[in-house]
Design a protein around this motif. Sequence first.
Motif, PDB file in Angstrom:
ATOM      1  N   VAL B 321       0.823  -1.207   0.000  1.00  0.00           N
ATOM      2  CA  VAL B 321       0.000   0.000   0.000  1.00  0.00           C
ATOM      3  C   VAL B 321       0.862   1.263   0.000  1.00  0.00           C
ATOM      4  CG1 VAL B 321      -1.741   1.297   1.272  1.00  0.00           C
ATOM      5  CG2 VAL B 321      -1.877  -1.195   1.146  1.00  0.00           C
ATOM      6  N   VAL B 322       1.799   1.330   0.945  1.00  0.00           N
ATOM      7  CA  VAL B 322       2.552   2.574   1.110  1.00  0.00           C
ATOM      8  C   VAL B 322       3.565   2.745  -0.020  1.00  0.00           C
ATOM      9  CG1 VAL B 322       4.014   3.898   2.661  1.00  0.00           C
ATOM     10  CG2 VAL B 322       2.255   2.400   3.597  1.00  0.00           C
ATOM     11  N   ASP B 385       6.835  12.085  -0.203  1.00  0.00           N
ATOM     12  CA  ASP B 385       5.579  11.520   0.251  1.00  0.00           C
ATOM     13  C   ASP B 385       5.686  10.075   0.708  1.00  0.00           C
ATOM     14  OD1 ASP B 385       4.455  13.889  -0.304  1.00  0.00           O
ATOM     15  OD2 ASP B 385       3.114  13.199  -1.889  1.00  0.00           O
ATOM     16  N   ASP B 386       6.601   9.307   0.124  1.00  0.00           N
ATOM     17  CA  ASP B 386       6.656   7.889   0.460  1.00  0.00           C
ATOM     18  C   ASP B 386       7.016   7.697   1.938  1.00  0.00           C
ATOM     19  OD1 ASP B 386       6.265   7.669  -2.256  1.00  0.00           O
ATOM     20  OD2 ASP B 386       8.413   7.563  -2.651  1.00  0.00           O
ATOM     21  N   ARG B 388       6.600  10.032   4.279  1.00  0.00           N
ATOM     22  CA  ARG B 388       5.522  10.595   5.076  1.00  0.00           C
ATOM     23  C   ARG B 388       4.397   9.564   5.213  1.00  0.00           C
ATOM     24  NH1 ARG B 388       1.165  12.418   3.740  1.00  0.00           N
ATOM     25  NH2 ARG B 388       1.636  12.697   1.542  1.00  0.00           N
ATOM     26  N   ARG B 389       4.062   8.903   4.099  1.00  0.00           N
ATOM     27  CA  ARG B 389       3.009   7.888   4.172  1.00  0.00           C
ATOM     28  C   ARG B 389       3.429   6.727   5.056  1.00  0.00           C
ATOM     29  NH1 ARG B 389       2.604   8.321  -1.463  1.00  0.00           N
ATOM     30  NH2 ARG B 389       3.614   6.309  -1.575  1.00  0.00           N
ATOM     31  N   GLU B 392       2.656   7.808   8.429  1.00  0.00           N
ATOM     32  CA  GLU B 392       1.222   7.776   8.706  1.00  0.00           C
ATOM     33  C   GLU B 392       0.764   6.340   8.971  1.00  0.00           C
ATOM     34  OE1 GLU B 392      -0.456   9.720   5.315  1.00  0.00           O
ATOM     35  OE2 GLU B 392       0.203  11.703   5.980  1.00  0.00           O
ATOM     36  N   TYR B 393       1.353   5.404   8.236  1.00  0.00           N
ATOM     37  CA  TYR B 393       1.022   4.001   8.492  1.00  0.00           C
ATOM     38  C   TYR B 393       1.468   3.616   9.907  1.00  0.00           C
ATOM     39  CZ  TYR B 393       1.003  -0.978   8.667  1.00  0.00           C
ATOM     40  OH  TYR B 393       0.753  -2.242   9.101  1.00  0.00           O
ATOM     41  N   LYS B 395       1.866   5.452  12.497  1.00  0.00           N
ATOM     42  CA  LYS B 395       1.004   6.081  13.499  1.00  0.00           C
ATOM     43  C   LYS B 395      -0.259   5.253  13.720  1.00  0.00           C
ATOM     44  CE  LYS B 395      -1.697  10.359  14.043  1.00  0.00           C
ATOM     45  NZ  LYS B 395      -1.213  11.031  15.254  1.00  0.00           N
ATOM     46  N   GLN B 396      -0.899   4.846  12.615  1.00  0.00           N
ATOM     47  CA  GLN B 396      -2.145   4.092  12.744  1.00  0.00           C
ATOM     48  C   GLN B 396      -1.900   2.691  13.286  1.00  0.00           C
ATOM     49  OE1 GLN B 396      -4.954   5.681  12.407  1.00  0.00           O
ATOM     50  NE2 GLN B 396      -3.759   7.481  11.862  1.00  0.00           N
ATOM     51  N   LYS B 399      -1.141   2.851  16.989  1.00  0.00           N
ATOM     52  CA  LYS B 399      -2.319   3.251  17.749  1.00  0.00           C
ATOM     53  C   LYS B 399      -3.155   2.018  18.097  1.00  0.00           C
ATOM     54  CE  LYS B 399      -6.240   5.964  16.858  1.00  0.00           C
ATOM     55  NZ  LYS B 399      -6.883   6.904  15.937  1.00  0.00           N
ATOM     56  N   ARG B 400      -3.172   1.057  17.170  1.00  0.00           N
ATOM     57  CA  ARG B 400      -3.959  -0.156  17.406  1.00  0.00           C
ATOM     58  C   ARG B 400      -3.449  -0.962  18.586  1.00  0.00           C
ATOM     59  NH1 ARG B 400      -4.665  -1.264  11.299  1.00  0.00           N
ATOM     60  NH2 ARG B 400      -5.953   0.565  11.088  1.00  0.00           N
ATOM     61  N   ASN B 406       3.108  10.797  17.592  1.00  0.00           N
ATOM     62  CA  ASN B 406       3.013  12.153  17.065  1.00  0.00           C
ATOM     63  C   ASN B 406       3.974  12.312  15.913  1.00  0.00           C
ATOM     64  OD1 ASN B 406       1.076  13.693  18.368  1.00  0.00           O
ATOM     65  ND2 ASN B 406       2.365  13.854  20.198  1.00  0.00           N
ATOM     66  N   LEU B 407       3.435  12.630  14.749  1.00  0.00           N
ATOM     67  CA  LEU B 407       4.305  12.818  13.589  1.00  0.00           C
ATOM     68  C   LEU B 407       4.868  14.230  13.607  1.00  0.00           C
ATOM     69  CD1 LEU B 407       2.094  11.217  10.814  1.00  0.00           C
ATOM     70  CD2 LEU B 407       4.042  10.216  11.966  1.00  0.00           C
ATOM     71  N   ARG B 408       6.125  14.333  13.206  1.00  0.00           N
ATOM     72  CA  ARG B 408       6.709  15.665  13.087  1.00  0.00           C
ATOM     73  C   ARG B 408       7.275  15.816  11.687  1.00  0.00           C
ATOM     74  NH1 ARG B 408       9.994  16.021  18.738  1.00  0.00           N
ATOM     75  NH2 ARG B 408      11.183  14.377  17.725  1.00  0.00           N
TER      76      ARG B 408
END
Lengths: 293, 543
Positions: B321-322, B385-386, B388-389, B392-393, B395-396, B399-400, B406-408
């Motif tokens: 995906v990423v 972006d790769d 950054r994504r 983001e992955y 982080k999610q 979280k589970r 916290n993204l910086r």
Amino acid sequence: MSLITLAAPTPHAAPRSGFLWRLLRRPSGVVGLLLLAAIIAVAASAPLLYPDDPLDMVAQPFLWPGQDAAYPLGTDMMGRDIASGIFHGARVSLLIGAVAASVSLLIGTATGALAGYYGGRTDAALMRVTELFQTIPPFLFALAIVAILQPSIPTITLAIGITAWPSLARLVRAEVLKLRNGELVQASIALGAGDLRIIVLHILPNTLAPIIVSASILVASAILTESSLAFLGLGDPNVVSWGGMVGAGREVLRTDWYIATLPGLAIVVAVLALNLLGDGLNDALDPKGERRA
Amino acid sequence: MTTVRLSRRAFLAGTSAATLLGATGALPAFAQPAETPKRGGTLTAIIQPEPVTLTPATNTAQPTQVIAGNIFDGLVYYDFDLTPRPSLAERWEVASDGLTITFHLRKGVTWHDGKPFTAADVKWTLENVWKTVHPRNRALFENVAETQTPDEHTVILKLSRPSLPILSVINAVGGPILPRHLYEGTDLLNNPYNNKPVGTGPFVFKEWKKGEYILLERNPNYWDPGKPYLDKIVFRVITDAAARAAAIEKGEVLYAPFNPVPFRDVERLAKLPNLKVETRGYEWLSPVLYLDLNVENTHLKDVRVRRAIAHALDREAIAKVVWFGYGKPAISPVPSTLASFFDDSVPRYAFDPRKAEALLDEAGFKRGADGTRFTLTHDPLPYGDDYRRTGEYLKQALKRVGIEVNLRAQDSAAFIKRVYVDRDFDISSSYNAAFPDPQIGVVREFWSGWLGTGTPWTNGSGYRNARVDEIIQSAAIAGDPAQRVKLFKEFQQIAVSDVPTLPLLELKFFTVHAAHLKGAVAQGDQVYAGLKNAWIDDGPRQN
């Protein structure tokens, strides 16, 4: 000059109902208000309609709008729900827009009023500072501030707020200069009113019209600036914002254009709403316009 | 769009600068295309971003090396399986004690200005460039005590201690040989020939129009008979990714290495009959995407937390995906492309959020009332972006299992300072090219000797393990290849078990080229090598 001053409505002479009525008589005002109300409704309903984190990867990536009823606006390249992103993004955009515009209003109005009222050296000093800010393109300035301070909601808001005020300051200063030597102010001075009292009670209320119109434009431009910053990768990465969504979708524009386009449309609608409202307010608050009408 | 693509390029350039040894060896003897190559034609290629200099001697940025690979030759080049093949050196011998390496140079080779290429050029370059200013070679060549040149075509390296990785870095950009007669006695960093380079390679530098193109012409006196096939190569500077994609699609550009277009566009371009997407030619680099887990953090210092994070991430999803499939899950910091060193038996961290939660509970970090155990920061490599994504992955996914992330975001200078100098981070992401020998690209992430030096892309996690340090130092000076393999396998077992640095993906870079451009990908270091095997097949031949 003094004629115009006399013609300007005093705060007591501008009945609220009349003003609202004048605003609603103008199509731009009505459309702007309705669109803004819709966006506020979207922002307010986000936690109810989409209680989950909009950054969650909930479905298969690249679902086109309409392909899956559960995700009416589709999903992005990470499988995040675009509808949820737009709803939650409205909160971020409105919050940043409102707070940043307030910061600008505060700085701009204060600077303009002081410069216009006191004139002389105070005016010269404050206007030099204003010009200093004006020589730096506001967007680049905001970009630099955010890059140095690290992107987060407070730093972005602050950066937009402290770069957007100079034009407002000049506007307010010009209005104050007109009023400064008017009979209302001269009469107040003669009655022994203090400077602060005169500025706050007599001058500022009479400059409200341009300030209100500017405010709606400031909010719109703050939303745009935030979007642009996010587009360039300088948004707060922990929240979803419209500009950030457009920026993320840009890479796949050739193949999956909806990912960048849908949040882009949201930005268009929000900025359009505020500009229309600004137009409507401008007409409604303009006494000359009212006479012509 | 431009901005972001630029930062990705800048990233590649930056990483290359930090990691690359160089690489080009364009020797064609092997990989003859089945069809008979046709001479002539102009190849239009993309260089992105525009290089700052054209000398690979002092700058290991990616675009510099892409151009330089066409102008210079190495002593060797590398095959797809990373075996060194003859280039300027026809053959070489390594003494059994590893302390003497003899290169027998090709005869009759001339520089582009007509002067003969001799052993003196190699000796001068080794002593004045590789041992001093080349960003990566210093450590590898420091054990070379003496360079002897008994005749014009023999170079003998006398080493104080063995340094076998030398044989893995001496291609055209890893070990570029400079013309001594143009450089001796000059200020190396400001020599005018840095920007109008004179090499022995298949193409001669002709013109550099800043912001537009770099023009190379065929070297008519090239030592490899009949080659190169192309008359000219024009490297065009196209800063906008969409414009690059359009130029490639329309056939205006025939060759574009290093991920010239966004991933999603590749799928589209790959379906076009006139284009080919190629992931070979990057074997020599072997880039690995990883997370550095700062072991000085109160939570991350517990190995159970680090293992829990490893279990919480689905690398298949990250790859699919990423990274749009342009990567494969990595299980060891040594990528599987380094087949002889790679250890398949290292502990695996299967995707298993429940196990991750159990490990976190065991470590004493229970979920609080709000479901959160603790909060960490994540600084993704700020190169596009790769990454950054990927953040983001992360982080999610965390979280589970109850870890808030916290993204910086920051620019690359701030990122390097934060991670490698100030050490003010919890989790960072980055990628390192491993190169053919773990000594060059991998162990720097684990050796404690780098700590406190602030050197980018070294030990970011802050890991210290006496045994690991010992292995790294022994392997550096071991003369027996089998012994080195054994040491590196032990190293991988410890590194993966302790997991201070969590390997995520073996990245796959890609090249897009026209289908009628043949022979453009012919060796394992192709992207940093000359296009001397490339030829344009412009239709059926009449004769």
